[in-house]
Write a protein that holds these residues in place. Structure first.
Motif, mmCIF file in Angstrom:
data_model
loop_
_atom_site.group_PDB
_atom_site.id
_atom_site.type_symbol
_atom_site.label_atom_id
_atom_site.label_comp_id
_atom_site.label_asym_id
_atom_site.label_seq_id
_atom_site.Cartn_x
_atom_site.Cartn_y
_atom_site.Cartn_z
ATOM 1 N N VAL A 52 20.410 40.714 45.470
ATOM 2 C CA VAL A 52 21.308 41.992 44.773
ATOM 3 C C VAL A 52 22.491 42.457 45.690
ATOM 4 O O VAL A 52 23.756 43.236 44.576
ATOM 5 N N LEU A 53 22.654 42.210 46.475
ATOM 6 C CA LEU A 53 24.252 42.305 47.747
ATOM 7 C C LEU A 53 25.033 41.633 46.964
ATOM 8 O O LEU A 53 26.701 42.108 46.182
ATOM 9 N N LEU A 54 24.962 40.428 46.642
ATOM 10 C CA LEU A 54 26.417 39.401 45.642
ATOM 11 C C LEU A 54 25.862 40.134 44.257
ATOM 12 O O LEU A 54 27.488 40.292 43.904
ATOM 13 N N PHE A 55 25.113 40.594 43.067
ATOM 14 C CA PHE A 55 25.161 40.617 41.945
ATOM 15 C C PHE A 55 25.546 41.581 41.334
ATOM 16 O O PHE A 55 26.277 42.255 40.981
ATOM 17 N N LEU A 56 24.434 42.788 42.547
ATOM 18 C CA LEU A 56 24.255 43.976 41.662
ATOM 19 C C LEU A 56 25.255 45.076 42.047
ATOM 20 O O LEU A 56 24.798 46.598 41.768
ATOM 21 N N VAL A 57 25.453 45.614 43.709
ATOM 22 C CA VAL A 57 26.493 45.344 44.315
ATOM 23 C C VAL A 57 27.777 46.477 43.881
ATOM 24 O O VAL A 57 28.457 45.280 44.511
ATOM 25 N N PRO A 58 28.001 47.452 43.341
ATOM 26 C CA PRO A 58 29.447 47.391 43.162
ATOM 27 C C PRO A 58 30.414 47.610 44.568
ATOM 28 O O PRO A 58 30.254 48.002 45.638
ATOM 29 N N ILE A 59 31.774 47.208 45.240
ATOM 30 C CA ILE A 59 32.484 46.878 45.757
ATOM 31 C C ILE A 59 33.879 47.195 45.741
ATOM 32 O O ILE A 59 34.661 46.609 44.371
ATOM 33 N N SER A 60 34.397 48.428 46.002
ATOM 34 C CA SER A 60 35.869 48.472 45.340
ATOM 35 C C SER A 60 36.586 47.867 46.496
ATOM 36 O O SER A 60 36.646 47.951 48.026
ATOM 37 N N VAL A 61 38.036 47.170 45.895
ATOM 38 C CA VAL A 61 38.492 46.054 47.026
ATOM 39 C C VAL A 61 40.402 46.493 46.187
ATOM 40 O O VAL A 61 39.894 45.962 44.943
ATOM 41 N N ASN A 62 41.521 47.096 47.130
ATOM 42 C CA ASN A 62 41.924 46.943 46.656
ATOM 43 C C ASN A 62 42.052 48.035 45.121
ATOM 44 O O ASN A 62 43.242 47.687 44.081
ATOM 45 N N ASP A 63 41.446 48.949 45.102
ATOM 46 C CA ASP A 63 41.101 50.181 44.021
ATOM 47 C C ASP A 63 40.670 49.303 42.707
ATOM 48 O O ASP A 63 40.824 49.513 41.966
ATOM 49 N N THR A 64 40.336 48.156 42.828
ATOM 50 C CA THR A 64 39.423 47.312 41.949
ATOM 51 C C THR A 64 37.431 47.120 42.680
ATOM 52 O O THR A 64 37.814 46.645 43.430
ATOM 53 N N VAL A 65 37.281 47.256 41.108
ATOM 54 C CA VAL A 65 36.066 47.684 41.450
ATOM 55 C C VAL A 65 35.088 45.975 41.346
ATOM 56 O O VAL A 65 36.029 45.621 39.964
ATOM 57 N N THR A 66 34.306 45.761 42.139
ATOM 58 C CA THR A 66 33.810 44.005 41.754
ATOM 59 C C THR A 66 33.135 43.767 42.408
ATOM 60 O O THR A 66 31.870 45.271 42.856
ATOM 61 N N ILE A 67 32.173 43.255 42.333
ATOM 62 C CA ILE A 67 30.967 42.542 43.478
ATOM 63 C C ILE A 67 31.548 41.616 44.312
ATOM 64 O O ILE A 67 32.041 41.023 44.400
ATOM 65 N N GLY A 68 30.124 41.314 45.443
ATOM 66 C CA GLY A 68 30.362 40.141 46.204
ATOM 67 C C GLY A 68 30.878 38.925 45.527
ATOM 68 O O GLY A 68 31.785 38.157 46.098
ATOM 69 N N LEU A 69 30.000 38.405 44.698
ATOM 70 C CA LEU A 69 30.734 37.536 44.359
ATOM 71 C C LEU A 69 32.128 37.351 43.557
ATOM 72 O O LEU A 69 32.311 36.373 43.344
ATOM 73 N N GLY A 70 32.282 38.375 43.202
ATOM 74 C CA GLY A 70 34.118 38.371 42.848
ATOM 75 C C GLY A 70 35.044 37.689 43.534
ATOM 76 O O GLY A 70 35.756 37.723 43.684
ATOM 77 N N VAL A 71 34.902 39.263 44.772
ATOM 78 C CA VAL A 71 35.810 39.157 46.150
ATOM 79 C C VAL A 71 35.313 37.254 46.154
ATOM 80 O O VAL A 71 36.797 36.930 46.624
ATOM 81 N N MET A 72 34.527 36.938 45.998
ATOM 82 C CA MET A 72 34.654 35.042 46.809
ATOM 83 C C MET A 72 35.143 34.482 45.744
ATOM 84 O O MET A 72 35.790 33.494 46.672
ATOM 85 N N ALA A 73 34.764 34.827 44.442
ATOM 86 C CA ALA A 73 35.448 34.176 43.316
ATOM 87 C C ALA A 73 37.141 34.182 43.531
ATOM 88 O O ALA A 73 37.852 33.211 43.104
ATOM 89 N N ASP A 74 37.620 35.397 43.422
ATOM 90 C CA ASP A 74 39.142 35.969 43.097
ATOM 91 C C ASP A 74 39.406 35.504 44.895
ATOM 92 O O ASP A 74 40.467 34.995 44.514
ATOM 93 N N GLY A 75 38.901 35.256 45.978
ATOM 94 C CA GLY A 75 39.650 34.545 46.751
ATOM 95 C C GLY A 75 39.825 32.624 46.662
ATOM 96 O O GLY A 75 40.639 32.371 47.361
ATOM 97 N N LEU A 76 38.458 32.187 46.123
ATOM 98 C CA LEU A 76 38.672 30.545 45.985
ATOM 99 C C LEU A 76 40.040 30.745 45.121
ATOM 100 O O LEU A 76 40.289 29.863 44.912
ATOM 101 N N GLN A 77 40.110 31.450 44.049
ATOM 102 C CA GLN A 77 40.978 31.309 42.830
ATOM 103 C C GLN A 77 42.360 31.028 43.325
ATOM 104 O O GLN A 77 43.164 30.745 43.316
ATOM 105 N N ALA A 78 42.402 32.644 44.495
ATOM 106 C CA ALA A 78 43.742 32.600 45.060
ATOM 107 C C ALA A 78 44.485 31.517 46.073
ATOM 108 O O ALA A 78 45.196 31.055 45.849
ATOM 109 N N ALA A 79 43.314 30.620 46.236
ATOM 110 C CA ALA A 79 43.839 29.296 46.962
ATOM 111 C C ALA A 79 43.429 28.045 46.554
ATOM 112 O O ALA A 79 45.230 27.417 46.901
#
Length: 223
Positions: free
Chosen positions: A11-38
């Motif tokens: 639930v925390l990874l897939f369903l809970v919204p997180i605001s990162v740098n003025d962008t609403v995403t989820i925990g999974l999105g934070v990891m995906a964005d980090g890997l994509q940047a790397a």
């Protein structure tokens, strides 16, 4: 505890919204964005190789019907496809090479065609599918979908003619990414939980937009 802890992490990874740098995403999105940047610059070349492996693998499985490859369920699931799909795989692989090296007709590899697909779309989809595939069992295999499905069945079925467990698909799509929702729906359909009609309804109605996408459109329209 076997139900609670994995389901809570899911639930925390897939369903809970997180605001990162003025962008609403989820925990999974934070990891995906980090890997994509790397690894972003390496993804186009890697995926081009994957396309060629998928195309050539389909031919090899066809030409060697009694080979050791056919003893592997995983290999057959990936490479044992029809002739039409093998042709499409080769076309995609050829287009990827043309885009990667900027050769051939510009209409194939221009910034508005091939570059968008290979450098923008494929990079995003690869990292999202990678993490979604790794962590999706937390939603599917520990009883969360059955638990929520039983609770909301009386809402989802009368309103949308869908089983209760589809509410998890809808939430994952809306809170995070339509990509995750489609992947969830596909797995549930393949496991027999959804009919073709139900899977089509979920994928085409609940997995089209997300909070992040809606915010982008709202900002674009100055709403």
């Amino acid at each position: 505890m076997k139900f609670l802890i994995p389901s809570l992490i899911g639930v925390l990874l897939f369903l809970v919204p997180i605001s990162v740098n003025d962008t609403v995403t989820i925990g999974l999105g934070v990891m995906a964005d980090g890997l994509q940047a790397a690894i972003g610059p390496m993804v186009p070349g890697f995926m081009t190789a994957v396309l060629w492996i998928s195309a050539l693998g389909g031919v090899i499985v066809r030409l060697l019907p009694n080979s050791v490859y056919q003893k592997s369920i995983a290999i057959m699931a990936i490479f044992d496809v029809g002739t039409f799909w093998i042709i499409l795989r080769f076309i995609g692989a050829i287009f990827a090479v043309m885009t990667l090296w900027s050769i051939g007709p510009e209409v194939v590899w221009s910034d508005l065609t091939g570059v968008v697909v290979l450098y923008d779309l494929v990079s995003v989809l690869m990292v999202w599918f990678l993490f979604a595939s790794l962590f999706m069992p937390l939603l599917l295999e520990f009883g969360l979908m059955d638990f929520i499905g039983a609770m909301v069945r009386k809402v989802m079925n009368p309103l949308f003619q869908l089983p209760g467990r589809s509410s998890v698909d809808a939430m994952a799509s809306w809170m995070g990414s339509g990509t995750v929702g489609v992947l969830l729906t596909t797995q549930q359909y393949e496991q027999g939980y959804y009919t073709k009609k139900e899977a089509s309804i979920i994928a085409t109605n609940f997995s089209i937009a997300s909070i992040a996408f809606s915010l982008v459109i709202a900002r674009f329209l100055s709403i």
